[in-house]
Design a protein around this motif. Structure first.
Motif, mmCIF file in Angstrom:
data_model
loop_
_atom_site.group_PDB
_atom_site.id
_atom_site.type_symbol
_atom_site.label_atom_id
_atom_site.label_comp_id
_atom_site.label_asym_id
_atom_site.label_seq_id
_atom_site.Cartn_x
_atom_site.Cartn_y
_atom_site.Cartn_z
ATOM 1 N N LEU A 24 0.837 -1.180 -0.080
ATOM 2 C CA LEU A 24 -0.080 -0.039 -0.020
ATOM 3 C C LEU A 24 0.785 1.282 0.059
ATOM 4 O O LEU A 24 0.642 2.427 -0.847
ATOM 5 N N ASP A 68 -10.455 -5.647 0.653
ATOM 6 C CA ASP A 68 -10.725 -4.538 1.088
ATOM 7 C C ASP A 68 -11.558 -3.588 0.385
ATOM 8 O O ASP A 68 -12.568 -2.913 0.862
ATOM 9 N N GLU A 69 -11.215 -3.582 -1.137
ATOM 10 C CA GLU A 69 -11.957 -3.016 -2.115
ATOM 11 C C GLU A 69 -13.401 -3.047 -1.916
ATOM 12 O O GLU A 69 -14.270 -2.344 -2.006
ATOM 13 N N ALA A 72 -15.202 -2.075 1.278
ATOM 14 C CA ALA A 72 -15.264 -0.605 1.332
ATOM 15 C C ALA A 72 -16.476 -0.131 0.349
ATOM 16 O O ALA A 72 -17.223 0.647 0.860
ATOM 17 N N TRP A 95 -16.097 7.809 -0.846
ATOM 18 C CA TRP A 95 -15.246 7.092 -0.471
ATOM 19 C C TRP A 95 -14.086 7.203 -1.382
ATOM 20 O O TRP A 95 -12.877 7.164 -1.050
ATOM 21 N N LEU A 96 -14.190 7.048 -2.617
ATOM 22 C CA LEU A 96 -13.358 7.155 -3.708
ATOM 23 C C LEU A 96 -12.356 8.382 -3.577
ATOM 24 O O LEU A 96 -10.956 8.461 -3.678
ATOM 25 N N ASP A 98 -11.788 10.087 -1.062
ATOM 26 C CA ASP A 98 -11.101 10.576 0.379
ATOM 27 C C ASP A 98 -9.698 10.152 0.282
ATOM 28 O O ASP A 98 -9.229 9.168 -0.167
ATOM 29 N N HIS A 101 -7.946 6.859 1.153
ATOM 30 C CA HIS A 101 -8.080 5.642 0.603
ATOM 31 C C HIS A 101 -7.025 5.718 -0.687
ATOM 32 O O HIS A 101 -7.123 4.788 -1.469
ATOM 33 N N ARG A 102 -6.455 6.764 -0.897
ATOM 34 C CA ARG A 102 -5.453 6.855 -2.325
ATOM 35 C C ARG A 102 -4.399 5.696 -2.299
ATOM 36 O O ARG A 102 -4.295 5.067 -3.201
ATOM 37 N N MET A 104 -4.685 2.421 -1.585
ATOM 38 C CA MET A 104 -5.542 1.308 -2.049
ATOM 39 C C MET A 104 -5.697 1.475 -3.590
ATOM 40 O O MET A 104 -5.818 0.643 -4.431
ATOM 41 N N LEU A 105 -6.392 2.659 -3.847
ATOM 42 C CA LEU A 105 -6.754 2.950 -5.412
ATOM 43 C C LEU A 105 -5.502 3.126 -6.073
ATOM 44 O O LEU A 105 -5.683 2.547 -7.303
ATOM 45 N N TRP A 108 -4.743 -0.447 -6.807
ATOM 46 C CA TRP A 108 -5.673 -0.997 -7.753
ATOM 47 C C TRP A 108 -5.664 -0.708 -9.197
ATOM 48 O O TRP A 108 -5.410 -1.508 -10.006
#
Length: 191
Positions: A24, A68-69, A72, A95-96, A98, A101-102, A104-105, A108
């Motif tokens: 992460l 997690d994805e 969420a 949520w995206l 925020d 959460h960067r 995890m995104l 992704w």
């Protein structure tokens, strides 16, 4: 023993969780076992013993991220309302967007891109599966595509496009305005 047949163990689960926290922060794009092992209190040899191969470790990390994805996205969708497509899309976007959460995104996006450019190996099927996951969650809201003009595929395209724009530019205000414009058009079409 094949990679996917490794028996579960507490140590394997612990190291997977530590490795997940590591990726992460550092990403998956150039993952190397030696720095990863040093950072999580292990050794490359132990990681290979527990996971069977670097590819299997990456597959397990992608699986861990997927858990997690999906959790969420389900929470965001439920916060928006199980039957209100616009509210669920808005909550998902909240949520995206925020900053917490960067990581995890970004992970992704890395996995999604590798899945498209390297369709074999540990990335195989990741992009397709994530599209199916997100479409499935969006289709559950308000009866799916028949829910007053609420098209899960269009909602997904909007969220993904806005997310990529946000990650590339950091312009949350503009990306959010695009999401809100879509939701306004959706509301007008339902009248």
């Amino acid at each position: 023993m094949r990679d996917h047949e490794r028996p579960p163990s507490a140590r394997r689960a612990e190291l997977l969780e530590r490795a997940y926290r590591y990726v992460l922060t550092h990403g998956l794009a150039e993952l190397s076992l030696r720095p990863l092992a040093a950072a999580i209190g292990s050794s490359p040899r132990v990681l290979l013993f527990l996971f069977g191969s670097k590819d299997q470790l990456i597959r397990d990390l992608l699986g861990r991220a997927r858990v997690d994805e999906l959790a969420a996205l389900r929470r965001a969708r439920e916060a928006g309302g199980a039957d209100d497509f616009a509210a669920a899309v808005r909550a998902t976007w909240g949520w995206l967007v925020d900053p917490a959460h960067r990581p995890m995104l970004v992970l992704w996006v890395q996995a999604y891109a590798r899945s498209l450019s390297e369709p074999g190996g540990p990335w195989a099927g990741f992009a397709r599966q994530t599209v199916e996951d997100w479409l499935g969650l969006l289709a559950e809201i308000g009866g799916g595509a028949d829910g007053g003009g609420a098209d899960p595929a269009l909602g997904l395209a909007l969220l993904r496009g806005a997310l990529l724009d946000l990650l590339a530019t950091g312009d949350a205000e503009r990306a959010t305005a695009v999401v809100e414009r879509y939701l306004g058009l959706l509301a007008a079409a339902a009248r």
